[in-house]
Design an enzyme around this catalytic site. Structure first.
Site, PDB file in Angstrom:
ATOM      1  N   GLY A 254      31.650 -68.657 -12.524  1.00 55.13           N
ATOM      2  CA  GLY A 254      30.704 -69.747 -12.306  1.00 55.13           C
ATOM      3  C   GLY A 254      29.556 -69.445 -11.363  1.00 55.13           C
ATOM      4  O   GLY A 254      28.643 -70.272 -11.237  1.00 55.13           O
ATOM      5  N   TYR A 332      21.115 -78.082 -22.464  1.00 58.89           N
ATOM      6  CA  TYR A 332      21.344 -78.423 -21.053  1.00 58.89           C
ATOM      7  C   TYR A 332      20.057 -78.775 -20.321  1.00 58.89           C
ATOM      8  O   TYR A 332      20.091 -78.939 -19.101  1.00 58.89           O
ATOM      9  CB  TYR A 332      21.958 -77.232 -20.304  1.00 58.89           C
ATOM     10  CG  TYR A 332      23.131 -76.533 -20.939  1.00 58.89           C
ATOM     11  CD1 TYR A 332      24.340 -77.197 -21.125  1.00 58.89           C
ATOM     12  CD2 TYR A 332      23.034 -75.199 -21.301  1.00 58.89           C
ATOM     13  CE1 TYR A 332      25.428 -76.543 -21.676  1.00 58.89           C
ATOM     14  CE2 TYR A 332      24.125 -74.535 -21.855  1.00 58.89           C
ATOM     15  CZ  TYR A 332      25.312 -75.207 -22.039  1.00 58.89           C
ATOM     16  OH  TYR A 332      26.386 -74.546 -22.580  1.00 58.89           O
ATOM     17  N   CYS A 360      13.142 -78.129 -36.954  1.00 60.00           N
ATOM     18  CA  CYS A 360      12.791 -79.539 -37.119  1.00 60.00           C
ATOM     19  C   CYS A 360      13.697 -80.441 -36.299  1.00 60.00           C
ATOM     20  O   CYS A 360      14.548 -81.155 -36.839  1.00 60.00           O
ATOM     21  CB  CYS A 360      12.826 -79.899 -38.599  1.00 60.00           C
ATOM     22  SG  CYS A 360      11.562 -78.987 -39.492  1.00 60.00           S
TER      23      CYS A 360
HETATM   24  C1  LIG Z   1      33.183 -69.706 -18.960  1.00 57.83           C
HETATM   25  C2  LIG Z   1      34.310 -69.298 -18.098  1.00 57.83           C
HETATM   26  C3  LIG Z   1      34.107 -68.369 -17.080  1.00 57.83           C
HETATM   27  C4  LIG Z   1      32.759 -67.752 -16.772  1.00 57.83           C
HETATM   28  O1  LIG Z   1      31.835 -68.664 -16.294  1.00 57.83           O
HETATM   29  P1  LIG Z   1      30.410 -68.115 -15.767  1.00 57.83           P
HETATM   30  O2  LIG Z   1      29.710 -69.325 -15.327  1.00 57.83           O
HETATM   31  O3  LIG Z   1      29.762 -67.470 -16.928  1.00 57.83           O
HETATM   32  O4  LIG Z   1      30.676 -67.171 -14.672  1.00 57.83           O
HETATM   33  C5  LIG Z   1      35.190 -68.004 -16.323  1.00 57.83           C
HETATM   34  N1  LIG Z   1      36.422 -68.522 -16.546  1.00 57.83           N
HETATM   35  C6  LIG Z   1      36.650 -69.421 -17.524  1.00 57.83           C
HETATM   36  C7  LIG Z   1      38.011 -69.957 -17.722  1.00 57.83           C
HETATM   37  C8  LIG Z   1      35.609 -69.839 -18.329  1.00 57.83           C
HETATM   38  O5  LIG Z   1      35.836 -70.732 -19.298  1.00 57.83           O
END
Ligand SMILES: *Cc1c(COP(=O)(O)O)cnc(C)c1O
Length: 436
Positions: A254, A332, A360
């Site tokens: 994340g 988003y 479109c």
């Molecule tokens: C999508 C996801 C990630 C990676 O998220 P990023 O924002 O790309 O770093 C890590 N762990 C799980 C379980 C995910 O679903």
């Protein structure tokens, strides 16, 4: 998304990205490869990835996280050429589907360092995971836990499992990419963990390893991480006090990247948050970043078809890339930098403009009310930071074939996926014979 004087202009966008450089004659370069030459050879729209950037970012992470395993989240960008680069940086893999499992295996990621997350694993997915001897299954619900145990018992093995905790923390990110709040579909509510963990420890098909958490994507601050890890550390202590073994904590992914001019935490600061939260607990720790590694490594090269000025509030550049290629702006409201490829464009005063694709749908915008250098018909433009959640989210909506993909390594560009032929869109379609 109104234009702001504080928004970085094209020169500032380039200056902030080590992979990009404006050459006085050749125009915009990605890792020293001229994008104009790539467009001339392969057409547009084309995704271009920099192998050097992927490598450098993988290294920055492994260096920032000594003693913590880094598992690349394949869903950010699962092209085999991208995986081949990251595989060589000795990352593990984080997967969320059987298809990604097969890609990870194909790319040569060690099964023992592959972790399988996701809320909808089927019996067949789990059987495949067992057959591949995956390192860990992150279980997302009590219902799934039972299935995993059943599958393990049927195969006569104990499946290495972590329970994914929903810590009820708001990652402060976009609703569609937040995963750790109560009511999000991911993970097991914190208060259910102690009883479920005790139950899991007694299930015959389960080798219970520990806990996992992933609070969302594009997380811009450390506070939500701190809150989540604090809750997990308390949980580890409580479970151990119950006499239960907790050996691993998977800290999720994340970490944000700066698309616009956001201040983002450094990997070292994220690492410190993790090591502080779990200090003294003697755990095997891991992270699963996707976006942070891949996003800045890719651009989407597109060409202006025409600019509408008459009757418009602002000039509208209609380009040959669209929401079916890059879904993030439409999906988003994401902000991606837009930089002209021509060196001359940078010298002119920018004007407020919109940029949209030919699809479109009113939502098919790539940039809205932006200060962009003036563009002419056929001008090339690079849309920045699309290496993650770019091509993987493409569709063929409006019968638009998948764009070409190119990888640059040490200044040399190689085609890694030819542009899809229109005929390929219907190659597998069947029309029932109505006997006419
Ligand atoms: C999508 C996801 C990630 C990676 O998220 P990023 O924002 O790309 O770093 C890590 N762990 C799980 C379980 C995910 O679903």
């Amino acid at each position: 998304m109104t234009p702001s004087a504080a928004d970085p202009d094209a020169a500032a966008l380039i200056a902030a990205r080590p992979a990009l450089r404006m050459h006085v004659r050749d125009g915009l370069l990605l890792e020293d490869a001229p994008l104009a030459a790539i467009a001339a050879q392969h057409g547009t729209p084309t995704w271009v990835y920099g192998a050097g950037t992927l490598r450098a970012r993988a290294r920055l992470l492994t260096q920032a996280f000594p003693g913590i395993a880094v598992h690349y989240a394949l869903k950010a960008n699962d092209h085999l050429a991208v995986l081949a680069v990251l595989r060589c940086e000795s990352l593990g893999a984080d997967i969320v589907s059987a298809g990604e499992m097969m890609r990870a295996v194909k790319a040569g990621f060690p099964a023992a360092r592959t972790v399988f997350s996701g809320v909808g694993k089927t019996r067949q997915d789990l059987e495949r995971a067992l057959a591949s001897r995956l390192g860990q299954i992150n279980v997302e619900s009590a219902e799934e836990l039972q299935l995993v145990s059943d599958v393990g018992r049927a195969e006569g093995v104990r499946v290495p499992v972590a329970l994914r905790v929903n810590p009820d923390v708001d990652a402060g990110t976009h609703d569609k990419i937040s995963t750790g709040r109560k009511g999000d579909k991911f993970g097991i509510p914190l208060q259910d963990i102690p009883s479920l963990y005790e139950h899991a420890a007694r299930l015959p098909g389960i080798d219970l390893r520990g806990l996992a958490v992933h609070i969302g994507s594009q997380v811009l601050a450390l506070a939500p991480y701190r809150a989540a890890y604090g809750k997990l550390a308390a949980l580890v202590r409580a479970l151990r006090a119950q006499g239960l073994g907790v050996h691993t904590v998977d800290c999720g992914g994340g970490l944000a990247v700066p698309y616009r001019n956001e201040t983002v935490p450094l990997p070292e600061a994220w690492a410190a948050t993790i090591t502080n939260a779990f200090a003294g607990l003697d755990l095997a720790l891991s992270i699963e970043p996707g976006r942070w590694i891949a996003a800045p490594a890719g651009i989407l090269l597109t060409r202006v078809i025409r600019t509408r000025r008459h009757g418009m509030v602002r000039p509208l550049h209609i380009v040959d890339a669209a929401m079916n290629d890059l879904a993030r702006p439409a999906m988003y409201g994401a902000w991606h930098g837009v930089v002209p490829v021509s060196p001359i464009a940078l010298q002119a005063a920018p004007e407020a403009a919109d940029m949209a694709g030919p699809v479109c749908e009113s939502g098919d915008f790539l940039a809205h009310d932006r200060l962009i250098p003036p563009l002419e018909d056929d001008s090339l433009v690079a849309i920045l930071d699309v290496g993650a959640y770019g091509a993987v989210m493409s569709s063929s909506y409006n019968a638009r074939p998948a764009a070409a993909q190119v990888m640059v390594d040490a200044g040399t560009a190689a085609l890694i996926r030819p542009r899809q032929a229109v005929e390929d869109l219907w190659r597998t379609e069947l029309v029932p014979n109505r006997g006419s």
